[in-house]
Design a protein around this motif. Structure first.
Motif, short mmCIF file in Angstrom:
data_model
loop_
_atom_site.label_atom_id
_atom_site.label_comp_id
_atom_site.label_asym_id
_atom_site.label_seq_id
_atom_site.Cartn_x
_atom_site.Cartn_y
_atom_site.Cartn_z
N ILE A 44 17.52 19.99 66.02
CA ILE A 44 18.46 20.09 67.37
C ILE A 44 19.66 20.53 66.97
N PRO A 45 20.34 21.77 67.32
CA PRO A 45 21.60 21.94 67.01
C PRO A 45 22.58 21.09 67.79
N LEU A 46 23.86 20.62 67.36
CA LEU A 46 24.66 19.70 67.74
C LEU A 46 24.88 19.75 69.29
N ASP A 47 25.20 20.91 69.67
CA ASP A 47 25.54 21.41 71.04
C ASP A 47 24.36 21.52 72.12
N SER A 48 23.20 21.19 71.58
CA SER A 48 22.03 21.10 72.51
C SER A 48 21.74 19.70 72.83
N ILE A 49 22.38 18.75 72.26
CA ILE A 49 22.23 17.27 72.44
C ILE A 49 23.28 16.82 73.48
N VAL A 50 22.62 16.29 74.71
CA VAL A 50 23.27 15.69 75.85
C VAL A 50 23.46 14.27 75.39
N LEU A 51 24.86 13.83 75.22
CA LEU A 51 25.18 12.48 74.58
C LEU A 51 26.82 12.33 74.71
N SER A 52 26.98 10.97 75.52
CA SER A 52 28.27 10.60 75.79
C SER A 52 28.88 9.69 74.47
N ASP A 53 30.03 9.67 74.22
CA ASP A 53 30.62 8.80 73.30
C ASP A 53 29.93 8.78 71.98
N PRO A 54 29.76 10.02 71.44
CA PRO A 54 29.29 10.22 70.17
C PRO A 54 29.97 9.68 69.08
N ALA A 55 29.33 8.85 68.15
CA ALA A 55 29.93 8.40 67.01
C ALA A 55 29.05 8.54 66.02
N ILE A 56 29.70 8.96 64.50
CA ILE A 56 28.98 9.46 63.58
C ILE A 56 29.47 8.69 62.18
N LEU A 57 28.43 8.20 61.65
CA LEU A 57 28.32 7.46 60.28
C LEU A 57 27.99 8.48 59.03
N ALA A 58 28.97 8.72 58.18
CA ALA A 58 28.56 9.57 56.96
C ALA A 58 28.04 8.49 55.95
N ASP A 59 26.76 8.27 55.72
CA ASP A 59 26.40 7.48 54.89
C ASP A 59 25.98 7.87 53.57
N LYS A 60 26.70 7.41 52.63
CA LYS A 60 26.60 7.83 51.17
C LYS A 60 25.53 7.60 50.41
N ALA A 61 25.05 6.33 51.01
CA ALA A 61 23.67 5.89 50.27
C ALA A 61 22.40 6.61 50.51
N THR A 62 22.44 7.60 51.70
CA THR A 62 21.37 8.34 51.84
C THR A 62 21.79 9.84 52.11
N ASN A 63 22.98 10.03 51.99
CA ASN A 63 23.72 11.52 52.11
C ASN A 63 23.13 11.94 53.39
N THR A 64 23.07 11.40 54.38
CA THR A 64 22.91 11.38 55.56
C THR A 64 23.94 11.07 56.71
N TYR A 65 23.95 12.00 57.74
CA TYR A 65 24.86 11.57 59.03
C TYR A 65 24.20 10.98 60.00
N TYR A 66 24.65 9.83 60.73
CA TYR A 66 23.64 9.14 61.64
C TYR A 66 24.93 9.23 62.96
N MET A 67 24.05 9.33 63.94
CA MET A 67 24.87 9.64 65.27
C MET A 67 24.57 8.79 66.20
N THR A 68 25.21 8.03 66.92
CA THR A 68 24.94 6.91 67.98
C THR A 68 25.76 7.45 69.13
N GLY A 69 25.59 6.81 70.26
CA GLY A 69 26.31 6.88 71.58
C GLY A 69 25.76 6.14 72.60
N THR A 70 26.10 6.45 73.83
CA THR A 70 25.56 5.84 75.02
C THR A 70 24.32 6.06 75.33
N GLY A 71 23.34 5.17 75.54
CA GLY A 71 22.31 5.32 75.71
C GLY A 71 21.29 4.46 74.55
N GLY A 72 21.96 4.33 73.54
CA GLY A 72 21.48 3.72 72.34
C GLY A 72 20.76 4.50 71.72
N LYS A 73 20.65 5.73 71.57
CA LYS A 73 19.66 6.73 70.85
C LYS A 73 20.42 7.01 69.32
#
Length: 317
Positions: free
Chosen positions: A16-45
């Protein structure tokens, strides 16, 4: 424990492209242990990505105690992930709409507070820790974030909501060494009315200071200057500004820059570094569609090489 959300009934989507996600207050963690970006925000997803461009989700990751003050189905706002001492922490605002704590200025105040969950992995699950309550029950608080101050102690920085005090504040509270609870009482950092860029008009059309504090996030420039981005309003426009601590500590005093730092109708930002070392700001765009707020995550390139934060340009993964 029960999952906070019903999204576990949702089908997981891929690529899913980033601009196709409906999400308030997006926060991104760049996790080096998994080489993965994790995004959270309002709604708890939670969403995850390898390249910031295509995302997989939403996943259910937060678990709460249904017998706590949150109740069985709390709302979740502005969740963000922080790695600290080999653990991952889920800072979020939880609201129990079934409990009313006050009525002020014509506003019915629901039980709402910033809180912290913990996990051994970035992808969760995130579970409660020792303390059921971090902040006073009689105060609506939100948008808690994390900072280690010059004294080496961990702190939560959060907003005391304008609905009750009619002049929202930014505050801090010390946390236990493992973030499992808070220590002492919160302390005022600044009020919404101190900002030169946040303003509104009264019922007679006269300009006055705005009352909203929203979305704090702390950072340091290359020169070591301590700053905070935060969001409020200019009349009916959602905007984000920046303040700097004259002392270099959370206690300030805080000096607000005159102008906003992002384009109008972008806000609730946070900063992170990509795996390639580029500093980005994650924000959401804000507009009304068919009478409802429509918010989409966006990224901006940030320059911290001097003594102040500069927004360079939109970033396209």
């Amino acid at each position: 424990m029960v999952p906070c959300l019903s999204q576990n009934r949702n089908r997981i989507k891929k690529n899913i492209p980033l601009d196709s996600i409906v999400l308030s207050d997006p926060a991104i963690l760049a996790d080096k242990a998994t080489n993965t970006y994790y995004m959270t925000g309002t709604g708890g997803k939670l969403w995850k990505s390898k390249d910031l461009k295509l995302w997989t989700g939403p996943f259910t990751v937060a678990e709460t105690n249904p017998n706590s003050w949150m109740g069985p189905k709390p709302m979740i706002w502005a969740a963000e992930l922080h790695q600290y001492k080999n653990k991952y922490y889920y800072f979020a605002t939880f609201t129990n709409r079934e409990v009313k704590i006050d009525t002020a200025y014509g506003n019915v105040i629901e039980r709402r507070a910033s809180h912290i969950l913990v996990s051994d992995k970035a992808e969760g699950p995130y579970k409660p820790m020792q303390d059921d309550i971090y902040l006073p029950e009689a105060k609506p608080t939100l948008d808690g974030t994390f900072w280690i101050d010059t004294d080496g102690k961990p702190y939560m920085i959060y907003c005391y909501e304008w609905l009750q005090n009619n002049n929202g504040t930014m505050e801090k509270i010390e946390l236990k060494s493992d973030l499992s609870g808070s220590v002492g009482k919160g302390k005022l950092l600044f009020k919404a009315s101190e900002s030169p860029w946040s303003k509104e008009k009264d019922s007679n059309g006269n300009e006055k200071a705005h009352k909203v504090t929203d979305g704090p996030y702390l950072f340091k420039t290359k020169t070591g200057r301590l700053g905070m981005i935060w969001t409020s309003w200019q009349y009916d426009v959602y905007v984000q500004g920046v303040a700097y601590s004259k002392s270099g500590m959370l206690d300030g005093p805080w000096e607000h820059e005159k102008d906003i730092i992002t384009p109008p109708n972008f806000g609730h930002g946070m900063l992170f570094k990509t795996f390639e070392g580029k500093t980005l700001m994650s924000v959401h765009s804000h507009k009304k569609v068919d009478g409802r707020y429509h918010r989409i995550p966006h990224l901006f390139e940030i320059d911290l090489s001097g003594d102040r934060l500069k927004v360079v340009k939109p970033y396209k993964p």
